[in-house]
Design a protein around this motif. Structure first.
Motif, short mmCIF file in Angstrom:
data_model
loop_
_atom_site.label_atom_id
_atom_site.label_comp_id
_atom_site.label_asym_id
_atom_site.label_seq_id
_atom_site.Cartn_x
_atom_site.Cartn_y
_atom_site.Cartn_z
N LEU A 129 -25.08 54.10 5.10
CA LEU A 129 -25.03 55.53 4.77
C LEU A 129 -24.36 56.34 5.87
O LEU A 129 -24.05 57.51 5.67
N ALA A 130 -24.15 55.73 7.04
CA ALA A 130 -23.56 56.44 8.16
C ALA A 130 -22.04 56.44 8.12
O ALA A 130 -21.40 57.13 8.91
N LEU A 131 -21.45 55.63 7.22
CA LEU A 131 -20.00 55.54 7.12
C LEU A 131 -19.55 55.99 5.74
O LEU A 131 -20.21 55.71 4.73
N SER A 132 -18.41 56.66 5.69
CA SER A 132 -17.85 57.15 4.43
C SER A 132 -16.71 56.23 4.00
O SER A 132 -15.86 55.86 4.80
N PRO A 133 -16.72 55.82 2.71
CA PRO A 133 -17.70 56.04 1.65
C PRO A 133 -18.81 54.99 1.73
O PRO A 133 -18.60 53.90 2.28
N PRO A 134 -19.98 55.27 1.16
CA PRO A 134 -21.09 54.29 1.17
C PRO A 134 -20.91 53.22 0.09
O PRO A 134 -21.79 52.98 -0.73
N MET A 135 -19.76 52.58 0.09
CA MET A 135 -19.44 51.53 -0.87
C MET A 135 -18.41 50.61 -0.24
O MET A 135 -17.74 50.96 0.73
N ARG A 136 -18.29 49.42 -0.81
CA ARG A 136 -17.23 48.49 -0.40
C ARG A 136 -16.74 47.75 -1.64
O ARG A 136 -17.49 47.53 -2.59
N LEU A 137 -15.46 47.37 -1.59
CA LEU A 137 -14.82 46.67 -2.70
C LEU A 137 -14.33 45.32 -2.19
O LEU A 137 -13.49 45.26 -1.29
N GLU A 138 -14.86 44.25 -2.76
CA GLU A 138 -14.43 42.90 -2.42
C GLU A 138 -13.58 42.36 -3.55
O GLU A 138 -13.91 42.51 -4.73
N HIS A 192 -24.35 51.86 -2.15
CA HIS A 192 -25.71 52.21 -1.73
C HIS A 192 -26.28 53.15 -2.78
O HIS A 192 -25.73 54.22 -3.03
N HIS A 193 -27.41 52.74 -3.37
CA HIS A 193 -27.95 53.50 -4.50
C HIS A 193 -28.54 54.84 -4.08
O HIS A 193 -28.80 55.69 -4.92
N THR A 194 -28.78 55.05 -2.80
CA THR A 194 -29.21 56.37 -2.36
C THR A 194 -28.10 57.39 -2.58
O THR A 194 -28.38 58.58 -2.78
N ALA A 195 -26.85 56.94 -2.57
CA ALA A 195 -25.72 57.85 -2.67
C ALA A 195 -25.05 57.83 -4.04
O ALA A 195 -24.63 58.89 -4.54
N LEU A 196 -24.91 56.65 -4.67
CA LEU A 196 -24.10 56.53 -5.87
C LEU A 196 -24.78 55.62 -6.88
O LEU A 196 -25.64 54.81 -6.53
N ASP A 197 -24.37 55.75 -8.14
CA ASP A 197 -24.89 54.89 -9.20
C ASP A 197 -23.75 54.15 -9.87
O ASP A 197 -22.58 54.31 -9.50
N VAL A 234 -30.96 52.13 -9.75
CA VAL A 234 -31.48 52.91 -9.62
C VAL A 234 -30.71 53.39 -10.33
O VAL A 234 -30.09 53.36 -10.31
N PRO A 235 -29.92 54.98 -10.82
CA PRO A 235 -29.85 54.50 -12.18
C PRO A 235 -28.54 54.71 -12.80
O PRO A 235 -27.78 55.59 -12.63
N GLU A 236 -28.47 53.89 -13.44
CA GLU A 236 -27.24 53.74 -14.12
C GLU A 236 -27.20 54.59 -15.38
O GLU A 236 -28.04 55.41 -15.62
N THR A 237 -26.18 54.35 -16.17
CA THR A 237 -25.96 55.22 -17.29
C THR A 237 -26.48 54.63 -18.58
O THR A 237 -26.68 53.44 -18.71
#
Length: 563
Positions: free
Chosen positions: A122-131, A162-167, A507-510
């Motif tokens: 959560l300390a780095l932008s964006p809170p996601m990674r793409l492999e 990170h589900h705290t930030a995005l779904d 957490v939650p999805e659509t």
């Protein structure tokens, strides 16, 4: 797992002029309850038939992030006595979130394991990674090809958030924009979800009768491993299945009696009930948490956690139905009644409006006390309310509304995603539809279930969904009103206890659109001789799935390797 408290950049000062956005109530509750033992991750997995150019993909993904600036955020550091959490919009990524996995036969399995164990910071932008993982031939689930069957190199995009930030809805929107930038295709209009007006008065918060609301929901029974072994287990397990899309009932007055989403809820309820009976537990009321997403699907879609959670009580109005549903073969008339009751409740709950996590959450997250004290209160309330937590989370994106066309790499032919499965619930079911196939992911807490038990539950879910498809298929007697209704017996196979694969790393999805394509029923898994028929009388001497799995089962039998 990398903790957001210790990741690089946590102690750095905030650059001047950064736009700050306060945490929503959903974000704050998730932030208070983070645990290294059960990472709060959401994973989205897109399978493409061709290969991607690395430089073009990096450029396209960066452009997509810039087109959705709300994704470029990080948590503002602070002390426990501050009054609120806040996101800071950075405008640029703090680092390159795109990486290419080391090729190999286990590359996809290792990437899936990382998606469950290594949470983006959560300390780095964006809170996601793409492999990006290249797979030589094989199937959509990433299994190796059969002997003598050649296959071209395919590509899997695995997005971890990170589900705290995005779904998952936000992640899919970013991937859709990436596909538009990579393939150069113009963005087509994407219709948003349409909610029908509820027919009649909205039910209570849990969508059930008064008896169901007051009753404590049943928990998913732990597997047969010794309790100390389960207590030491950490992280989540995951298994993916590709199934036919269940048919829908013909529309009546513009409204279907029940949707594919309703069938998923009933199948999850039957799965839990039959699993508990097989473990010697009594049947009880099942409550299912369902994320509902009312956001538009275009580029203007708000990023973040944009869903609200509703709870559906999976109780039939006929008191005789539990025995009919959980017997050796589910009674199709009882399945029909449960489908009708569930459809009525879900229509009303989706059409209603309310706080994402209920009114109590708004009080817990009100900035009246420092965040440290609010966190202690939130965790205490969560522990106290654990016995009344819903039984299972079921999230359904439905038919993927985006083309996901990556030009010369092709269009997505499979999309899977998974939701967190933290205790005390410990089990989540996620579904999406692509190319006329239903892609289902079961994810479980290893403190509750081992990999072999998770595979057994997946077989139970497949059986239950087959039963709902039988009463939905045209020509079936879906209008039975009692146990004595003239309904043919369900041809439900005995569950196949598969051998499963344990990767190197342990957490939650659509709920936007439900698929409406029809497809033939899933083939019955093979009989393993002594495999116990689920839902039958519990026999303590009968063979149960081994808690220590080994081997693998082909995705051509509707299962991928557990992660």
């Amino acid at each position: 797992m990398t903790s957001s408290r210790t990741a690089a950049g946590w102690g750095t000062s905030t650059p001047p002029g950064g736009v700050r956005i306060p945490f929503t109530a959903v974000d704050e509750v998730s932030r208070h309850c983070l645990s290294d033992n059960e990472p709060e991750t959401v994973h989205v997995e897109v399978h493409l038939p061709g290969r991607l150019d690395p430089a073009r993909l990096r450029t396209a993904f960066r452009r997509a992030l810039l087109m959705h600036p709300r994704v470029l955020m990080r948590e503002v550091p602070g002390r426990r006595h501050r009054q609120s959490f806040a996101w800071e919009l950075t405008g640029e990524p703090d680092s390159d979130p795109v990486s290419f996995a080391r090729p190999g036969p286990d590359a996809l399995g290792r990437a899936r394991a990382r998606a469950l164990t290594e949470c983006p910071s959560l300390a780095l932008s964006p809170p996601m990674r793409l492999e990006v993982i290249e797979v030589d031939g094989g199937t959509a689930a990433g299994e190796p090809p059969e002997a003598g069957v050649p296959g071209a190199t395919r590509t899997v995009l695995l997005l971890t958030m990170h589900h705290t930030a995005l779904d998952a809805g936000s992640g899919l929107r970013v991937l859709a924009t990436t596909a538009e930038q990579y393939g150069g295709s113009a963005a087509l209009p994407v219709p948003g979800p349409v909610r029908p007006d509820p027919s009649g008065q909205a039910p209570a918060a849990t969508g059930g009768t008064g008896r169901a609301v007051c009753a404590r929901p049943v928990r998913v029974a732990p597997d047969s491993r010794p309790e100390p072994v389960r207590a030491r287990a950490a992280g989540n397990g995951m298994l993916q299945a590709e199934l036919p899309v269940p048919p829908r009932v013909g529309r009546n007055s513009g409204l279907a009696p029940w949707t594919v989403n309703d069938q998923l809820l009933v199948a999850a309820s039957l799965m839990v009930g039959r699993w508990n009976v097989s473990q010697g537990r009594p049947a009880g009321p099942v409550r299912i948490t369902v994320p509902v997403d009312d956001r538009p699907r275009g580029r203007e879609m708000p990023m973040g956690n944009g869903t609200r959670l509703v709870e559906v009580a999976m109780t039939s109005e006929d008191p005789r139905d539990p025995d009919l549903l959980l017997g050796e073969r589910p009674d199709l008339a009882a399945v029909t009644r449960l489908l009708r009751t569930t459809a009525r409740r879900t229509r009303a709950l989706k059409s209603a409006r309310g706080a994402p996590l209920g009114p109590g959450t708004s009080l817990l997250t009100a900035p009246l006390l420092p965040v440290g004290i609010r966190g202690t209160l939130t965790r205490g309330v969560r522990r106290a309310a654990a016995p009344w937590t819903s039984t299972v989370l079921v999230t359904n994106i439905g038919r993927i509304p985006y083309a996901l066309d990556f030009g010369d790499a092709g269009r997505a032919n499979a999309v899977w995603f998974s939701a967190p499965a933290r205790m005390p619930r410990g089990l989540s079911v996620a579904a999406a539809s692509t190319g006329g196939r239903l892609h289902v992911t079961l994810r479980w807490s290893r403190a509750l279930l081992g990999d072999a038990s998770g595979a057994y539950l997946t077989g139970l879910f497949e059986q239950a969904l087959s039963a709902t498809a039988q009463v939905t298929r045209p020509g079936s007697n879906a209008g039975g009103s009692g146990p004595e209704a003239d309904v043919p017996e369900a041809d439900v196979p005995e569950v196949d206890v598969p051998e499963v694969y344990v990767p190197e790393a342990d957490v939650p999805e659509t709920d936007a659109t439900t698929p409406d394509a029809t497809a033939p029923n899933a083939e019955a898994p093979g009989d393993r001789g002594k495999a116990r028929r689920p839902g039958g009388p519990h026999d303590r001497d009968a063979l149960c799935p081994e808690p220590t799995p080994g081997g693998a089962r082909s995705a051509r039998q509707n299962h991928a390797r557990p992660s």
